[in-house]
Design a protein around this motif. Structure first.
Motif, PDB file in Angstrom:
ATOM      1  N   PRO A 357     -22.904  84.761  43.429  1.00 45.40           N
ATOM      2  CA  PRO A 357     -23.585  85.915  44.065  1.00 45.40           C
ATOM      3  C   PRO A 357     -24.980  85.740  43.910  1.00 45.40           C
ATOM      4  O   PRO A 357     -25.924  86.064  44.991  1.00 45.40           O
ATOM      5  CB  PRO A 357     -23.129  87.139  43.414  1.00 45.40           C
ATOM      6  N   GLN A 360     -26.381  82.540  45.955  1.00 43.53           N
ATOM      7  CA  GLN A 360     -25.993  82.488  47.426  1.00 43.53           C
ATOM      8  C   GLN A 360     -26.768  83.825  48.025  1.00 43.53           C
ATOM      9  O   GLN A 360     -26.560  84.059  49.187  1.00 43.53           O
ATOM     10  CB  GLN A 360     -24.499  82.405  47.800  1.00 43.53           C
ATOM     11  N   THR A 361     -27.602  84.440  47.447  1.00 40.84           N
ATOM     12  CA  THR A 361     -28.506  85.502  47.851  1.00 40.84           C
ATOM     13  C   THR A 361     -29.490  84.853  48.912  1.00 40.84           C
ATOM     14  O   THR A 361     -30.225  84.088  48.573  1.00 40.84           O
ATOM     15  CB  THR A 361     -29.042  86.090  46.725  1.00 40.84           C
ATOM     16  N   GLN A 455     -28.494  93.925  42.222  1.00 43.98           N
ATOM     17  CA  GLN A 455     -27.406  94.192  42.621  1.00 43.98           C
ATOM     18  C   GLN A 455     -26.459  92.622  42.713  1.00 43.98           C
ATOM     19  O   GLN A 455     -25.327  92.810  42.533  1.00 43.98           O
ATOM     20  CB  GLN A 455     -27.406  94.459  43.958  1.00 43.98           C
ATOM     21  N   ALA A 456     -26.970  91.611  43.076  1.00 47.11           N
ATOM     22  CA  ALA A 456     -26.277  90.292  42.945  1.00 47.11           C
ATOM     23  C   ALA A 456     -26.077  89.994  41.540  1.00 47.11           C
ATOM     24  O   ALA A 456     -24.821  89.329  41.244  1.00 47.11           O
ATOM     25  CB  ALA A 456     -27.187  89.158  43.490  1.00 47.11           C
ATOM     26  N   GLN A 459     -22.843  91.866  40.604  1.00 48.15           N
ATOM     27  CA  GLN A 459     -21.695  91.253  41.266  1.00 48.15           C
ATOM     28  C   GLN A 459     -21.182  90.275  40.339  1.00 48.15           C
ATOM     29  O   GLN A 459     -20.245  89.907  40.400  1.00 48.15           O
ATOM     30  CB  GLN A 459     -21.992  90.792  42.708  1.00 48.15           C
ATOM     31  N   ALA A 460     -22.137  89.287  39.801  1.00 51.09           N
ATOM     32  CA  ALA A 460     -21.937  88.140  38.906  1.00 51.09           C
ATOM     33  C   ALA A 460     -21.560  88.426  37.673  1.00 51.09           C
ATOM     34  O   ALA A 460     -21.403  87.648  36.802  1.00 51.09           O
ATOM     35  CB  ALA A 460     -22.992  87.181  38.927  1.00 51.09           C
TER      36      ALA A 460
END
Length: 486
Positions: A357, A360-361, A455-456, A459-460
């Motif tokens: 995450p 790949q942002t 936020q990413a 998710q990670a």
């Protein structure tokens, strides 16, 4: 980091990171907190002994000491912010937070036009291969950088992913065996796609006719701006010149001998990278390194420099024209930058692609850096014994006071025991520091990009914290592949 069982439908093993140790000197309190609490207790005893209105007069001081020890800002005690804020105020008062390139004053040959602590770095060019090696005269280190190309990890089948993870573990193990490596930095950054590949393909395969269609298509390719983004990865290795003193003398002494020792380490690293199906380049030349530094400080010109090969390849002008550090960000030339620290890696078992995450942002200009610091076996063993002693002493003190051991303390102690078992089994010990540098053209877009990265990170399964008051030094460590300390 430990491995767990494989997934139910995959051959990829789950991994688990050690928790960030939060033990203190006494009952979970840091040394600074213990000092403040001790000073407050001494002041309270003296005021009670003197009697009268002394306690009333000392009340503001007691309240201040209590606030310094117990009040937390962003999860950190106030007393821990005092040195950070003090150094920042000192830099602002002395003008050290602002840098302007002196256009009329030529720089000495071999120096880098970088601000802050990086201004002391020196360039040494390998006479045989022409690679650029960066010498830090204060830290006594010598650093070399290679670029690495690789296929998309997430697109590989599970068995191939596990094989590459195992091979990457061997790459990191090479930094622990010799004892010469001071740090190993892995840097992955996003860059605007300049369209250089399309231009080179047209130059090699395009039509040579002078028709209207050919001319129009050639002009369209020539004028096309960045149409997307691409990813670039580098691996940097820094050796400790004090540890390598004997090998340096055997190789001829001085910087020539140090360069020979570093070349040996780079050859071993590149061999391990190739075994992991990664394609390392030769050691970057001064021109290649200058392009990376210029792109970090001035992202707007990165695509133009990549498209117009041959420009921006002088290290004497690779640094910023102007840079300024603020409490929560830095600014250099055409961009604002903010550095986040990965304060917590995943606490539960995750698969090796857990950083997908973050990586790949899209739509965010960012650089992800992981700085590995190898520990020698004897130093790692001493550190583990010290941690065990601190934990047992802290547990005994809690038992005397009637406090109950929490799950966090048990988890930290289990991590220490696991590290001891891994060290006994012959594995190396590395300390990993994760940094994320986010760049944007203005402050509004910077805050939006930082929010997207946070936020990413969630998710990670990672926790990030902004490095307030130390953005300039953090930028040099996160955005530049020079193995700079944090």
């Amino acid at each position: 980091m430990t491995t767990g069982p494989a997934g139910p439908d995959a051959d990829v093993q789950a991994v688990k990171f050690s928790r960030l140790a939060r033990r203190g000197v006494l009952l979970g309190l840091s040394l600074a907190q213990v000092g403040v609490v001790g000073a407050g207790a001494l002041l309270l005893v003296v005021s009670l002994y003197l009697g009268g209105r002394t306690l009333l007069y000392c009340a503001p001081a007691l309240a201040t000491l209590a606030a310094l020890a117990w009040v937390r800002i962003a999860g950190t005690p106030v007393i821990s912010w005092v040195p950070v804020a003090g150094r920042f105020v000192q830099r602002v008062a002395t003008g050290q937070n602002v840098f302007h390139h002196r256009l009329s004053s030529p720089r000495p040959y071999g120096t880098l036009a970088l601000p802050g602590d990086a201004a002391s770095l020196r360039l040494w060019t390998d006479a045989d291969a022409g690679g650029a090696m960066i010498h830090d005269p204060h830290a006594r280190t010598l650093t070399a950088i290679v670029t690495v190309t690789h296929p998309a990890f997430t697109l590989l089948d599970p068995a191939e992913q596990q094989r590459r993870v195992t091979a990457w573990g061997r790459v990191l193990a090479t930094g622990c065996r010799s004892g010469r490596v001071a740090a190993l930095q892995v840097c992955e950054r996003t860059l605007p796609d300049s369209g250089k590949g399309l231009t080179e393909w047209w130059a090699a395969h395009g039509s040579r006719s002078n028709s209207w269609v050919t001319r129009t298509y050639a002009e369209l390719i020539d004028r096309a701006g960045p149409a997307g983004e691409r990813h670039a990865s580098t691996v940097s290795v820094s050796i400790d010149l004090r540890v390598c003193a004997r090998a340096i003398r055997a190789a001829g002494g001085r910087m020539r001998g140090a360069a020979a020792v570093l070349t040996q380490e780079m050859e071993s690293l590149c061999a391990a990278l190739r075994a992991a199906d990664l394609a390392p380049s030769a050691v970057l030349t001064p021109g290649d390194l200058a392009l990376i530094l210029r792109s970090a400080y001035d992202p707007v010109v990165a695509a133009a420099l990549d498209r117009r090969g041959g420009a921006g390849l002088d290290l004497a002008t690779a640094g910023p024209v102007s840079a300024a550090e603020e409490w929560g960000h830095t600014r250099s030339d055409s961009a604002f930058h903010c550095v986040l620290w990965i304060s917590e890696w995943p606490r539960s078992a995750v698969y090796p692609s857990f950083l997908a995450p973050l990586i790949q942002t899209s739509g965010v200009r960012r650089t992800i850096t992981v700085l590995f610091t190898p520990l020698r076996a004897d130093a790692a063993a001493r550190d583990i014994r010290k941690k065990k002693t601190e934990y047992l002493a802290d547990a005994a003190q809690r038992a005397k006071l009637g406090q109950i051991e929490g799950a966090a303390q048990h988890a930290e102690y289990a991590d220490v025991l696991q590290q001891e078992a891994d060290l006994t089994a012959g594995h190396g010990v590395l300390r990993a520091t994760g940094l994320i540098c986010v760049s944007a053209p203005d402050l509004i877009e910077l805050e939006q990009a930082v929010a997207a990265i946070e936020q990413a990170a969630i998710q990670a399964s990672c926790e990030t914290r902004r490095l307030w008051g130390q953005q300039a030094k953090a930028f040099a460590a996160a955005a530049l592949p020079l193995c700079r300390p944090t």
